[in-house]
Design a protein around this motif. Structure first.
Motif, mmCIF file in Angstrom:
data_model
loop_
_atom_site.group_PDB
_atom_site.id
_atom_site.type_symbol
_atom_site.label_atom_id
_atom_site.label_comp_id
_atom_site.label_asym_id
_atom_site.label_seq_id
_atom_site.Cartn_x
_atom_site.Cartn_y
_atom_site.Cartn_z
ATOM 1 N N THR A 184 46.899 -31.560 -32.506
ATOM 2 C CA THR A 184 48.286 -31.114 -32.407
ATOM 3 C C THR A 184 49.233 -32.097 -33.082
ATOM 4 N N THR A 185 49.028 -33.394 -32.837
ATOM 5 C CA THR A 185 49.962 -34.375 -33.408
ATOM 6 C C THR A 185 49.905 -34.385 -34.930
ATOM 7 N N LEU A 186 48.750 -34.033 -35.509
ATOM 8 C CA LEU A 186 48.619 -34.114 -36.965
ATOM 9 C C LEU A 186 48.604 -32.744 -37.640
ATOM 10 N N GLY A 187 48.739 -31.674 -36.849
ATOM 11 C CA GLY A 187 48.753 -30.340 -37.455
ATOM 12 C C GLY A 187 47.416 -29.917 -38.030
ATOM 13 N N VAL A 188 46.335 -30.402 -37.428
ATOM 14 C CA VAL A 188 44.995 -30.014 -37.885
ATOM 15 C C VAL A 188 44.511 -28.821 -37.060
ATOM 16 N N ASP A 189 43.929 -27.827 -37.714
ATOM 17 C CA ASP A 189 43.319 -26.694 -36.997
ATOM 18 C C ASP A 189 41.831 -26.996 -36.838
ATOM 19 N N PRO A 190 41.386 -27.304 -35.627
ATOM 20 C CA PRO A 190 39.998 -27.750 -35.455
ATOM 21 C C PRO A 190 38.976 -26.652 -35.779
ATOM 22 N N LEU A 191 39.327 -25.397 -35.533
ATOM 23 C CA LEU A 191 38.379 -24.306 -35.821
ATOM 24 C C LEU A 191 38.204 -24.138 -37.329
ATOM 25 N N GLU A 192 39.320 -24.186 -38.036
ATOM 26 C CA GLU A 192 39.247 -24.121 -39.498
ATOM 27 C C GLU A 192 38.469 -25.307 -40.071
ATOM 28 N N ALA A 193 38.740 -26.491 -39.528
ATOM 29 C CA ALA A 193 38.045 -27.686 -40.013
ATOM 30 C C ALA A 193 36.540 -27.543 -39.822
ATOM 31 N N VAL A 212 37.111 -34.594 -37.381
ATOM 32 C CA VAL A 212 37.428 -33.637 -36.319
ATOM 33 C C VAL A 212 36.323 -32.581 -36.235
ATOM 34 N N ALA A 213 35.888 -32.091 -37.396
ATOM 35 C CA ALA A 213 34.820 -31.084 -37.424
ATOM 36 C C ALA A 213 33.528 -31.641 -36.820
ATOM 37 N N ASP A 214 33.200 -32.881 -37.153
ATOM 38 C CA ASP A 214 31.973 -33.476 -36.621
ATOM 39 C C ASP A 214 32.035 -33.624 -35.104
ATOM 40 N N THR A 240 29.174 -12.863 -44.454
ATOM 41 C CA THR A 240 30.562 -13.289 -44.638
ATOM 42 C C THR A 240 31.177 -13.611 -43.277
ATOM 43 N N GLN A 241 31.888 -14.717 -43.215
ATOM 44 C CA GLN A 241 32.445 -15.158 -41.941
ATOM 45 C C GLN A 241 33.866 -14.624 -41.777
ATOM 46 N N PRO A 242 34.251 -14.355 -40.526
ATOM 47 C CA PRO A 242 35.611 -13.870 -40.304
ATOM 48 C C PRO A 242 36.621 -14.935 -40.710
ATOM 49 N N ALA A 243 37.785 -14.492 -41.142
ATOM 50 C CA ALA A 243 38.817 -15.422 -41.591
ATOM 51 C C ALA A 243 39.305 -16.285 -40.438
ATOM 52 N N ASP A 244 39.238 -15.737 -39.248
ATOM 53 C CA ASP A 244 39.838 -16.424 -38.104
ATOM 54 C C ASP A 244 38.770 -16.684 -37.048
ATOM 55 N N PRO A 245 38.016 -17.775 -37.199
ATOM 56 C CA PRO A 245 36.856 -17.978 -36.340
ATOM 57 C C PRO A 245 37.271 -18.327 -34.915
#
Lengths: 133, 133, 133, 133
Positions: free
Chosen positions: B90-99, A78-80, A6-11
């Motif tokens: 930041t400009t689009l409110g994306v969280d890169p770690l979550e993504a 963004v993820a990629d 299980t991964q932490p909620a806040d990576p």
């Protein structure tokens, strides 16, 4: 399999970097992950992110996250970009956070903020990209 | 000036993101930082990182960090890519770690590791870039 | 409709450039064809061409045209790059053939061929990209 | 040396392609000119062209040729993109004019012009890039 833990909620960036290392190892993809291939892949993905915006007006671009499908596509690209950047850094032993912190410090000297005490201007390499003009 | 506050030795992605926001604000650069401009700048910097490797053999590419000047250039371009990625988010409110965390989870389903229990294959978008083949 | 006129078997760059102008005009796409948008689109398409090669070994890359589907994809991306380059040049009144001829001449001075009489080295801008090393 | 022969005032794409072949041969640069390296170099140069425009407003972008130095830079990057595209095509035996002519024909079917007789819609690959929206 570490992947199924299980991964932490806040990576953190470092925990994601390690998951990517394990992900590639579990699939024997490391031979493809040379610095040159990963730099190419990073550039390709940055192009895919730009593709979303290429024909948009500034107004359309600013509201891209209000469309569910576009929002997904943005987060996906963004993820990629971040994934390949982390994998690139892993192959060469670069710490991306340290690299960025050092760059911001150089740029604070290169582009003194108006009203700031003038800083000594060392002979440094170009800054956070180029200044935005 | 927040810029002149001593920085922690061990920066987090979020602390760097905030420093970039302050950096741009102190120079009134925000008008340039539209999502489209930042996506273009990110792509340009990814190209500059690739430029370092474009004519290198795999062996030369693997030892690029053993040359002081090339190593600096690599770290500098990594910093630029990460800076523009954070500013874009930041400009689009994306969280890169979550993504990225979400993407890795999708990819663990899309590309089951050999030996892993087969996972149900939902109909998802393409994965961490494309699989490396 | 000029688009439906039979096309010559052996098109020139200029005849294709004109067909692209007519193609965009017939669809009222000119408002999208700003220099900035077209430069972005060109870069995106160049990324798509690179994507074909990103994970390939040199041997696989060299034989990419022997697979029917890959060959089609390569030709398709070459066409896209050339199309956007011509459209970009049209919006700014740049003659790409003249630009390339001038550049080759500058590069013949910058990078004298071994065995050639040394040429005077004027202070010119960087050459056909960078020299391949 | 073919390089020193006087060049025609009005070059064709094919004559420039041949000069690039001779240019590389005279410098023994062919080993670097693999399809993968040239696709990377093309992408890098397209990024450099985009860099000129990344922070410009539409108005500034439209008047970029009225500044002598920017105009030179634009022509220089156009030349680089075209050079690497031609060299890429040479290594793989692709005819860029034929590829573009074929693509325009496919796109005339995919995106019928308003007012044109509807064309049969074959199942073709995506068109001149993507349609501009």
């Amino acid at each position: 399999m570490s992947e199924q833990v299980t991964q932490p909620a806040d990576p953190t960036l470092e925990s994601l970097r390690r998951r990517l290392v394990e992900f590639a190892a579990a699939r024997s993809w490391e031979p493809f992950h040379t610095p040159k291939n990963l730099a190419a892949a990073l550039s390709v993905e940055a192009g895919e992110l730009l593709e979303i915006f290429q024909w948009l007006t500034p107004e359309q671009a600013a509201s891209v996250m209000s469309d569910r499908e576009s929002a997904h596509r943005v987060r996906d690209e963004v993820a990629d970009v971040l994934a390949y950047l982390l994998q690139f850094c892993t192959t060469l032993g670069v710490d991306p956070l340290e690299a960025l912190a050092a760059k911001i410090e150089r740029n604070e000297l290169r582009f003194p903020a108006p009203g700031a005490k003038p800083a000594p201007q060392p002979d440094v390499n170009p800054g956070v990209g180029d200044p935005p003009m």
